[in-house]
Design an enzyme around this catalytic site. Structure first.
Site, PDB file in Angstrom:
ATOM      1  CG  LEU A 208      -2.274  -0.558   1.702  1.00  0.00           C
ATOM      2  CD1 LEU A 208      -2.671  -0.219   2.956  1.00  0.00           C
ATOM      3  CD2 LEU A 208      -3.021  -0.308   0.307  1.00  0.00           C
ATOM      4  CG  HIS A 209       2.758   3.021  -3.014  1.00  0.00           C
ATOM      5  ND1 HIS A 209       2.437   2.352  -3.777  1.00  0.00           N
ATOM      6  CD2 HIS A 209       2.969   4.156  -3.848  1.00  0.00           C
ATOM      7  CE1 HIS A 209       2.481   2.462  -4.879  1.00  0.00           C
ATOM      8  NE2 HIS A 209       2.810   3.624  -5.090  1.00  0.00           N
ATOM      9  NE  ARG A 210      -1.316   3.828  -6.956  1.00  0.00           N
ATOM     10  CZ  ARG A 210      -0.301   4.300  -7.673  1.00  0.00           C
ATOM     11  NH1 ARG A 210       0.111   5.408  -7.692  1.00  0.00           N
ATOM     12  NH2 ARG A 210       0.361   3.234  -8.363  1.00  0.00           N
TER      13      ARG A 210
END
Ligand code: UD1
Length: 367
Positions: A208-210
């Site tokens: 996850l990084h958005r």
């Protein structure tokens, strides 16, 4: 004897390194070509950068611009200023930009204004979501680059719909699959599940990084809740991106993940270890672009925590499904029940994309 064609390959962030590596190796094997790697420095932690260069057998960058983190304007502007100096001094014959990060757009602008031909690898992808910084980078880059190397027919159609002339477009396939095939022996030799005490085919991988998922507590908290619930069904390995690590700390959510017995929080891992984890997993949960493609290639169910994707072929032909955070647990249950398509490999996702690029470049230089 005529001098070799100098090609600058621009690499900035982690997903760029996997796209540049196979092309670097293919061009380095041609006697007419001298490829050079320009690292802009966007990703700089060793486990986000140096480890990938080592795994992918790339040389030290010919130039390192050292432009680290910053706002979008700072990052884009600083890369333009630094790269323009190098482009003016070196006068490369070609510039290749990849993917959709800020330096992709920045270096395209530098090159085209200096009348140096620019080619964009992974052109034509569109999420149609302008709140996504990467979408702006894709649009800017494709509008000005001279040559557009696309991974799939939808990308060609997007470009044609934007009025791009056919002669600028060549469909070459998916370069990420070249990286996987190039590294397959090392990936297969690296038994990541055993190293982490996991059983092959009986765990999930999360990334996850958005900004839209991690930058606000309102978005991140429900995702964390669902991940914790899903971890009671199967163990989940979660290599935490630096952006996400900061936000989990800031919002006081790290504790909840750490105290869940089924969740293995780890630092970002190198390419070989990560692909060993993914290729042996039961499923992936992600908001990354590349993982949607890698799971389709490997026929591993993928839940993409986004409202849209610039890679629709992974849904139409592959194993990927867009998933709202509230549906995550249900979708995990569906996968565990075996209710999921196995999908097929899209055309030209075959590990031979770099070779097709070399041929296209030769043809364009000759013609
Ligand atoms: C960037 C890309 C995104 C890509 C992602 C892959 C843009 C607009 N976004 O997002 O398209 O999918 O990379 O990872 O270019 N940080 C570190 N160490 C590092 C790198 C970053 O600690 O080596 C920290 C930075 O200080 C920053 C955060 O991580 O706070 C985010 O980094 P940044 O490069 O701005 O964007 P990404 O979220 O990585």
């Amino acid at each position: 004897m005529s001098a070799k064609t100098v090609v600058h390959l621009i690499a900035a962030a982690r997903p760029n390194f996997m796209k540049v590596a196979p092309l670097y190796h293919a061009l380095a094997g041609e006697d007419w070509c001298a490829p050079q790697i320009i690292h802009t420095g966007q990703h700089y932690d060793p486990n986000m950068s140096d480890d990938f260069f080592r795994d992918l057998k790339m040389p030290r960058p010919h130039h390192h611009l050292g432009i680290g983190s910053g706002t979008h304007g700072e990052q884009t502007g600083s890369v333009m200023i630094a790269y323009e100096k190098i482009a003016l001094e070196d006068r490369p014959d070609w510039i290749v930009v990849v993917g959709d990060v800020n330096p992709t757009a920045a270096c395209s602008m530098v090159g085209t204004k200096l009348w140096i031909p620019v080619a964009h690898l992974e052109a034509g992808l569109r999420s149609r979501d302008r709140r996504m910084p990467e979408e702006i980078n894709r649009m800017v880059t494709d509008a000005i680059a001279d040559v557009l190397w696309t991974p799939s027919p939808d990308a060609d159609e997007n470009l044609r719909a934007e009025g791009v002339a056919q002669e600028r477009i060549t469909r070459v396939g998916n370069i990420m699959i070249d990286s996987y095939e190039l590294m397959r022996p090392a990936i297969e030799a690296d038994d990541a599940p055993a190293a982490m005490g996991l059983e092959v085919g009986a765990y999930g991988v999360i990334t996850l990084h958005r900004p839209s998922n991690v930058d606000t507590a309102d978005a991140l908290e429900p995702i964390v809740g669902q991940i914790v619930a899903a971890s009671e069904k199967l163990p989940l390995v979660f290599p935490v991106h630096p952006r996400t690590a900061k936000k989990l700390d800031e919002f006081g959510l790290k504790e909840r993940l750490e105290s869940a017995a089924g969740i293995h929080l780890i630092e970002p891992v190198n390419y070989i270890r990560f692909m060993s984890l993914v290729s042996n997993a039961r499923l992936a949960i992600t908001d990354s672009g590349g993982i949607q493609e890698e799971t389709t290639y490997l026929s591993i169910p993928c839940l993409t925590l986004r409202e849209n994707t610039e890679r629709p072929i992974t849904i139409e032909q592959g194993t990927n499904r867009l998933t709202r955070p509230a549906e995550l647990l249900d979708q995990v249950n569906r996968i565990l029940a075996g209710d999921w398509p196995t999908g097929q490999k899209p055309d030209l996702w075959d590990g031979k994309t770099a070779g097709r690029i070399v041929e296209d470049l030769k043809r364009r230089i000759a013609g």
